[in-house]
Design a protein around this motif. Structure first.
Motif, PDB file in Angstrom:
ATOM      1  N   VAL A 133       0.844  -1.198   0.000  1.00 52.32           N
ATOM      2  CA  VAL A 133       0.000   0.000   0.000  1.00 52.32           C
ATOM      3  C   VAL A 133       0.875   1.242   0.000  1.00 52.32           C
ATOM      4  N   ALA A 134       0.464   2.224  -0.813  1.00 53.06           N
ATOM      5  CA  ALA A 134       1.124   3.533  -0.830  1.00 53.06           C
ATOM      6  C   ALA A 134       0.244   4.479  -0.022  1.00 53.06           C
ATOM      7  N   MET A 135       0.814   5.107   0.993  1.00 55.85           N
ATOM      8  CA  MET A 135      -0.005   5.893   1.922  1.00 55.85           C
ATOM      9  C   MET A 135      -0.061   7.383   1.603  1.00 55.85           C
ATOM     10  N   SER A 136       0.820   7.879   0.744  1.00 57.53           N
ATOM     11  CA  SER A 136       0.945   9.338   0.648  1.00 57.53           C
ATOM     12  C   SER A 136      -0.138  10.080  -0.145  1.00 57.53           C
ATOM     13  N   PRO A 137      -0.912   9.460  -1.040  1.00 58.99           N
ATOM     14  CA  PRO A 137      -1.885  10.251  -1.798  1.00 58.99           C
ATOM     15  C   PRO A 137      -2.868  11.012  -0.900  1.00 58.99           C
ATOM     16  N   LYS A 138      -3.150  12.233  -1.300  1.00 55.87           N
ATOM     17  CA  LYS A 138      -3.876  13.168  -0.439  1.00 55.87           C
ATOM     18  C   LYS A 138      -5.393  13.083  -0.552  1.00 55.87           C
ATOM     19  N   ALA A 139      -5.904  12.361  -1.541  1.00 60.26           N
ATOM     20  CA  ALA A 139      -7.359  12.250  -1.718  1.00 60.26           C
ATOM     21  C   ALA A 139      -7.599  11.144  -2.732  1.00 60.26           C
ATOM     22  N   ALA A 169      -8.762  11.094  -5.860  1.00 64.88           N
ATOM     23  CA  ALA A 169      -8.255  11.329  -7.215  1.00 64.88           C
ATOM     24  C   ALA A 169      -6.729  11.292  -7.231  1.00 64.88           C
ATOM     25  N   HIS A 170      -6.109  11.722  -6.144  1.00 63.66           N
ATOM     26  CA  HIS A 170      -4.658  11.669  -6.031  1.00 63.66           C
ATOM     27  C   HIS A 170      -4.207  10.205  -5.961  1.00 63.66           C
ATOM     28  N   GLY A 171      -5.002   9.383  -5.307  1.00 62.47           N
ATOM     29  CA  GLY A 171      -4.730   7.953  -5.258  1.00 62.47           C
ATOM     30  C   GLY A 171      -4.839   7.316  -6.635  1.00 62.47           C
ATOM     31  N   GLU A 172      -5.849   7.754  -7.395  1.00 63.42           N
ATOM     32  CA  GLU A 172      -5.971   7.258  -8.778  1.00 63.42           C
ATOM     33  C   GLU A 172      -4.712   7.586  -9.556  1.00 63.42           C
ATOM     34  N   LEU A 173      -4.228   8.802  -9.382  1.00 65.34           N
ATOM     35  CA  LEU A 173      -3.013   9.233 -10.079  1.00 65.34           C
ATOM     36  C   LEU A 173      -1.851   8.326  -9.687  1.00 65.34           C
ATOM     37  N   CYS A 174      -1.753   8.037  -8.406  1.00 64.54           N
ATOM     38  CA  CYS A 174      -0.685   7.170  -7.892  1.00 64.54           C
ATOM     39  C   CYS A 174      -0.768   5.783  -8.540  1.00 64.54           C
ATOM     40  N   GLY A 175      -1.966   5.216  -8.561  1.00 61.67           N
ATOM     41  CA  GLY A 175      -2.142   3.874  -9.114  1.00 61.67           C
ATOM     42  C   GLY A 175      -1.881   3.831 -10.612  1.00 61.67           C
ATOM     43  N   MET A 176      -2.378   4.840 -11.334  1.00 52.94           N
ATOM     44  CA  MET A 176      -2.177   4.849 -12.784  1.00 52.94           C
ATOM     45  C   MET A 176      -0.725   5.138 -13.146  1.00 52.94           C
ATOM     46  N   MET A 177      -0.042   5.935 -12.294  1.00 50.01           N
ATOM     47  CA  MET A 177       1.393   6.159 -12.487  1.00 50.01           C
ATOM     48  C   MET A 177       2.157   4.852 -12.336  1.00 50.01           C
ATOM     49  N   SER A 193      -8.153  11.635   2.001  1.00 53.53           N
ATOM     50  CA  SER A 193      -6.930  10.847   2.042  1.00 53.53           C
ATOM     51  C   SER A 193      -7.163   9.621   1.187  1.00 53.53           C
ATOM     52  N   GLY A 194      -6.202   9.285   0.333  1.00 57.07           N
ATOM     53  CA  GLY A 194      -6.450   8.210  -0.641  1.00 57.07           C
ATOM     54  C   GLY A 194      -5.337   7.201  -0.786  1.00 57.07           C
ATOM     55  N   PRO A 195      -5.017   6.442   0.286  1.00 60.63           N
ATOM     56  CA  PRO A 195      -4.015   5.384   0.137  1.00 60.63           C
ATOM     57  C   PRO A 195      -4.391   4.418  -0.995  1.00 60.63           C
ATOM     58  N   VAL A 196      -3.369   3.850  -1.628  1.00 57.44           N
ATOM     59  CA  VAL A 196      -3.595   2.939  -2.764  1.00 57.44           C
ATOM     60  C   VAL A 196      -2.974   1.592  -2.460  1.00 57.44           C
ATOM     61  N   VAL A 197      -3.795   0.535  -2.489  1.00 56.44           N
ATOM     62  CA  VAL A 197      -3.242  -0.813  -2.354  1.00 56.44           C
ATOM     63  C   VAL A 197      -2.790  -1.284  -3.730  1.00 56.44           C
ATOM     64  N   LEU A 198      -1.698  -2.048  -3.727  1.00 57.17           N
ATOM     65  CA  LEU A 198      -1.072  -2.446  -4.989  1.00 57.17           C
ATOM     66  C   LEU A 198      -0.800  -3.944  -4.993  1.00 57.17           C
ATOM     67  N   LEU A 221       4.718  12.215  -4.810  1.00 53.92           N
ATOM     68  CA  LEU A 221       3.410  12.794  -5.112  1.00 53.92           C
ATOM     69  C   LEU A 221       3.089  14.022  -4.292  1.00 53.92           C
ATOM     70  N   THR A 222       3.767  14.186  -3.179  1.00 49.57           N
ATOM     71  CA  THR A 222       3.464  15.303  -2.298  1.00 49.57           C
ATOM     72  C   THR A 222       4.685  15.606  -1.434  1.00 49.57           C
ATOM     73  N   ALA A 223       4.724  16.797  -0.882  1.00 48.95           N
ATOM     74  CA  ALA A 223       5.913  17.241  -0.146  1.00 48.95           C
ATOM     75  C   ALA A 223       6.255  16.308   1.017  1.00 48.95           C
ATOM     76  N   PHE A 224       5.232  15.852   1.735  1.00 52.55           N
ATOM     77  CA  PHE A 224       5.532  15.093   2.934  1.00 52.55           C
ATOM     78  C   PHE A 224       4.967  13.671   2.862  1.00 52.55           C
ATOM     79  N   HIS A 225       4.426  13.161   3.974  1.00 51.68           N
ATOM     80  CA  HIS A 225       4.182  11.713   4.035  1.00 51.68           C
ATOM     81  C   HIS A 225       2.715  11.309   3.868  1.00 51.68           C
ATOM     82  N   GLY A 226       1.854  12.263   3.518  1.00 49.14           N
ATOM     83  CA  GLY A 226       0.441  11.922   3.408  1.00 49.14           C
ATOM     84  C   GLY A 226      -0.364  12.618   4.481  1.00 49.14           C
TER      85      GLY A 226
END
Lengths: 520, 446
Positions: free
Chosen positions: A152-158, A160-168, A305-310, A351-356
């Motif tokens: 899981v990636a924890m840093s996405p901020k929402a 849609a940001h999580g979608e960006l993380c997953g599609m990246m 907040s939008g963590p992404v499981v992978l 994806l963002t300055a800090f850790h989520g």
């Protein structure tokens, strides 16, 4: 006149309705001006004047800000009056489909405000924030267990940001495979707008997947669209019609067979959390909206907040930073080089300055610890039960968009309003006068005049019964030719607002006018 | 379970109304083998137990308020009035949604309109949006907006931009197919960015005060950008500086973005914070994010609505200016409420007090043997060059109860030139005793 023992009248005498009030106020509804429409020059914060001469030189601000400062009582009154013009979950049902407006436990707010969480800096030494890293790690473990996914990636901020993380991650994985020719992403017409917007932001073109007559992905049409240029599919499950994609395994298999990845939009995970693990359905990436499923408050539009499981295939392409546990100590991995020896070929980036959204992590873990595995599962079941109860109660007067049961939200179309002159928007505004926030309207796009009702598990049966009775009465009014619905709402702080005028001539900030000058 | 109102009796009655025998009859579309998967998680707990568990985790962290604290580099500890936290916990704000039904969301909409006005004034720009996730994502969105406006594909990034911001820009712009030229780290603020601009440069991204704390006037750079049709993006990570320091608008910025956390929002270990985004009126239709606008209702009364939504993903889908949906609404409320309390007078004082504390700290610390001030002109943050590895010094200081700043190695782990740098911030919360304690501890560990 009726009197009580003190000689005080206990009942109003019949009288004609009055005209507008002198102030424009209506009892508890108090008109409130903008903060800029009052005297400038004050402040509501007692700070001393600096003693020393500044060393800013030519970098000193030249122009005045022209911003007012209000004393504390004035500021409190301003914001409390404004707050009273808002509808909120704490006031009543907020059945916005796809948005999941469930109760926000106040324990979570209390926990997020502990100085050990709220008053720590993202860049202070890791040795001084071991408890914070532990919390992120613990929350990640809960998410992995609930989803049956390996990373899981924890840093996405929402979301849609999580979608960006997953599609990246998907794009990076394809690049690593040398498959740069996969440029197309498939998404159902019923998808959230964020899906195509995210795919486009990642440089993909977007192609629609048609729906079948039951409101689900048309498997054979999907298969026909798959090919060597397809990077991924983006499917919401349960979908935005409130239905579980019953061919989900076959969909995942078909995409994998064609060499693409399966991105699942997890906006509706609240319907199945604790019951079904997306990892068992062939998902490669899925964001989880902590502000929906795990009830960190929506706050009038965020923060989310939008963590992404992978999946294992995508895990190497997760962004930095992330937390690892080594020999009983938590470590934040902040750079790509530190993360992987072969980092040169890895995307992921940052994806963002800090850790989520730490503040949201605390609230979500507080929610999870409170509910436990059993409570999370019960919440999903109650959400589905409540939605089906609403569907069953309303179908006598309103028209379900699709036959059969639903998951956590019930979707209706506007065919029951046909010929009445009343449209979905009028129905929704009529709900406002009855004391309810309207359901989601005109979404998903695949259903004409859509009305998407998501009651969530937070509503009692008694509350739902009254809610259903109210909706049935509006439906009957519409069918009886009650044209007054076209003008609703009548009792809200404002009548219908002119959105066309707002867009045609955008006024996006206050500016001083002849009558309201800023005091120098 | 205290959060679930349905009783067992309710559930039975409701299943009967629906016409099914059990709850799993409603999950019939789920593949049998995937339904009711075994999930290994503890059972529900009472409030007291949860407070104990989370309280124990919180107790392992060292809060900023527990002693001398000088950490900044993109997040700052300022004092927030008690009333601000009360206001944002009003149910009607905390538990409301995005104001898509404006008749019953005028509270949220009016404070967003006020927020936009304050942000535009602070940044010295014509229009601002209703917030982004944080400063770094606002910065990345600005670069994408410059791409849309100029139809060019090269981003030039100052060596004084916070490296995490630069990394977020690179992630997003490279994804869009652009090249990103990040200039080498620039401690003294002497880089020549105008020389980096070419015919394909969409934007130049700079920061003031920069990540090392340097105050930098980008007015000449703005001229060079304008002559070349390149947009100048000015980033502000310390919003409190705007009370005393020349604004991006005063320098000629085309887009100004910022991190608003300093005003109203706690450190929160890095999130949630609140991104500020402002630009020129002529670019408004290229902006990302939500916008609140004034209009009238059916009776002619002034009201507010979300507007220009044809830019946004829920309408425009793959043609949207951004995929952003949720923003940072409640943090924007904290920002605007704190700003409303401060006013121009209070913000200027808070700003100058922070500057004054930083001047005192710089004087005290740079007189410690082995320490040199690398950034003579600063606002509330400055960079020291140490005679030793700064990360090790920071750890040694932490063991003495002093959080002394951000070591260069933390921000530029792959650049040995950064190893002896220490970035130090002060605010109105910093006391003379904190500064004395820090100077004393530094002289002991160096």
């Amino acid at each position: 006149m009726a009197m009580n023992a003190q000689g005080r009248p206990t009942r109003a005498d019949a009288a004609t309705a009055p005209g507008p009030t002198f102030t424009g106020n209506r009892a508890l509804q108090i008109e409130e001006s903008l903060i800029f429409e009052r005297e400038f020059g004050g402040t509501g914060v007692d700070l001393p004047e600096p003693k020393a001469k500044d060393r800013l030189g030519s970098m000193k601000r030249q122009s005045p800000l022209n911003l007012p400062g209000l004393s504390e009582p004035e500021a409190m009154r301003h914001y409390v009056r404004l707050s009273q013009k808002n509808y909120a979950i704490d006031m009543g049902p907020f059945p916005l489909g796809s948005c999941t407006m469930k109760h926000n436990p106040r324990l979570n707010e209390k926990m997020a405000r502990l100085p050990g969480f709220a008053d720590i800096h993202p860049l202070q030494p890791q040795s001084t924030v071991q408890g914070a890293l532990e919390l992120v790690h613990e929350l990640a473990d809960w998410l992995l267990e609930l989803t049956g996914m390996p990373a899981v990636a924890m840093s996405p901020k929402a979301g849609a940001h999580g979608e960006l993380c997953g599609m990246m991650a998907i794009k990076a994985a394809l690049d690593a495979r040398g498959e740069t020719g996969r440029t197309r992403v498939l998404a159902p017409e019923s998808a959230h707008g964020t899906n195509p917007a995210t795919a486009a932001q990642c440089g993909f073109s977007v192609d629609d997947i048609p729906a079948d007559e039951t409101g689900r992905v048309d498997l054979s049409a999907l298969k026909a669209k798959l090919g060597p240029d397809v990077a991924a599919i983006m499917v919401t499950n349960p979908n935005t019609c409130g239905l579980f994609e019953r061919d989900i395994r076959a969909i995942a298999d078909a995409v994998h067979e064609a060499g693409g990845y399966f991105y699942c939009d997890g906006a509706n995970f609240n319907a199945i959390a604790g019951k079904v693990r997306p990892g068992d359905l062939g998902v490669d990436a899925m964001h989880i909206n902590l502000h929906k499923t795990f009830s960190t408050p929506h706050g009038g539009g965020g923060p989310g907040s939008g963590p992404v499981v992978l999946s294992a295939a995508l895990a190497p392409f997760a962004p930095v930073p992330y937390v690892v546990k080594e020999e009983g100590r938590y470590q934040l991995v902040e750079t790509r080089r530190a993360a992987r020896e072969d980092g040169e070929n890895m995307h992921g980036g940052r994806l963002t300055a800090f850790h989520g959204q730490m503040g949201m992590f605390v609230r979500a873990l507080s929610y999870m610890l409170s509910h436990g595995g059993d409570g999370i599962r019960q919440a999903a079941e109650d959400a589905v039960l409540n939605a089906n109860y609403v569907l069953a109660r309303l179908k006598s007067e309103m028209t379900p968009a699709f036959p059969g049961h639903c998951m956590h939200e019930a979707l209706f179309d506007d065919s029951f309003l046909k010929g009445t002159g009343v449209e979905t928007i009028d129905f929704a505004k009529g709900m406002i006068d009855e004391g309810y926030h309207p359901m989601t309207m005109y979404f998903p796009l695949v259903v004409h005049g859509a009305m998407l009702i998501e009651p969530t598990e937070s509503e009692s049966k008694q509350e739902l019964d009254l809610f259903c009775d109210a909706l049935l009465s509006i439906a009957r009014r519409a069918n009886a030719g009650d044209a007054s619905l076209k003008g609703a709402p009548y009792f809200a702080p404002r009548r219908r607002l002119d959105e066309t005028a707002a867009a045609r001539n955008p006024v996006l900030r206050w500016t001083p006018t002849a009558s309201v000058r800023a005091a120098e | 379970m205290r959060y679930l109102p349905l009783s067992a009796e309710d559930r039975r009655a409701m299943l009967k109304t629906i016409g099914v025998r059990s709850i799993d009859d409603l999950f019939v579309d789920v593949p049998r083998e995937a339904l009711n998967a075994k999930i290994d998680l503890p059972r529900h707990r009472g409030e007291l137990e949860v407070e104990r568990l989370l309280g124990a985790m919180a107790a392992k962290n060292r809060p900023a308020g527990a002693g001398p604290f000088f950490v900044g580099a993109g997040a700052y500890r300022h004092h927030v009035p008690a009333s601000v936290d009360h206001i944002i916990q009003r149910s009607e704000f905390l538990t409301s949604y995005t104001p898509y039904q404006p008749e019953i969301a005028q509270g949220t909409l009016q404070y967003l309109f006020e927020f936009q006005t304050q942000v535009a004034a602070l940044l010295g720009m014509e229009v601002a949006n209703a917030s982004m996730y944080d400063g770094s994502t606002a910065c990345a969105e600005a670069a994408l907006m410059a791409r849309r406006v100029t139809k060019r594909g090269r981003v030039v990034v100052s060596g004084g931009l916070h490296p995490h911001y630069a990394a977020v820009v690179r992630t997003n712009s490279e994804l869009a197919g652009d090249t990103v030229s990040i200039r080498p780290l620039d401690v003294e603020g002497e880089e020549d960015l105008a020389a980096q601009i070419d015919a394909n440069t969409s934007c130049v991204i700079v920061q003031n005060p920069d990540v090392f704390g340097n105050l930098r006037d980008f007015t000449p750079l703005a001229k060079s950008c304008a002559e070349n049709g390149t947009l100048l993006i000015v980033v502000v990570t310390e919003a409190v500086s705007l009370g005393a320091v020349k604004s991006p608008g005063e320098m000629g910025a085309d887009i100004a973005v910022g991190e608003g956390q300093s005003i109203g929002v706690p450190l929160n270990f890095g999130g949630p914070h609140v991104g500020l985004f402002a630009t020129r009126q002529k670019y408004v239709r290229q902006m990302p994010g939500r916008l609140c606008g004034a209009t009238v209702d059916a009776e002619g009364k002034r009201g507010f609505v979300l507007t220009l939504s044809t830019r946004e993903q829920h309408i425009r889908r793959d043609k949207a200016t951004s995929n952003i949906c949720t923003n940072s609404g409640l943090c924007a409320l904290a920002f605007t409420a704190h700003m409303t309390l401060l006013g121009e007078v209070g913000l200027r004082r808070m700003s100058l007090l922070s500057h004054e504390a930083a001047c005192k700290a710089a004087d005290a610390l740079s007189s410690v043997p082995g320490v040199r001030l690398a950034t003579p002109r600063f606002f509330n943050e400055f960079t020291l060059r140490l005679s030793a590895n700064a990360a090790e010094i920071v750890e040694a200081l932490a063991s003495k109860g002093v959080l002394g700043g951000v070591p260069g190695g933390r921000l530029w782990p792959n650049d040995s030139e950064a190893e002896d740098l220490l970035i130090v911030a002060a605010t109105e919360c910093t006391t003379d005793a904190d500064i004395a304690d820090y100077a004393h501890a530094l002289s002991e560990v160096l």
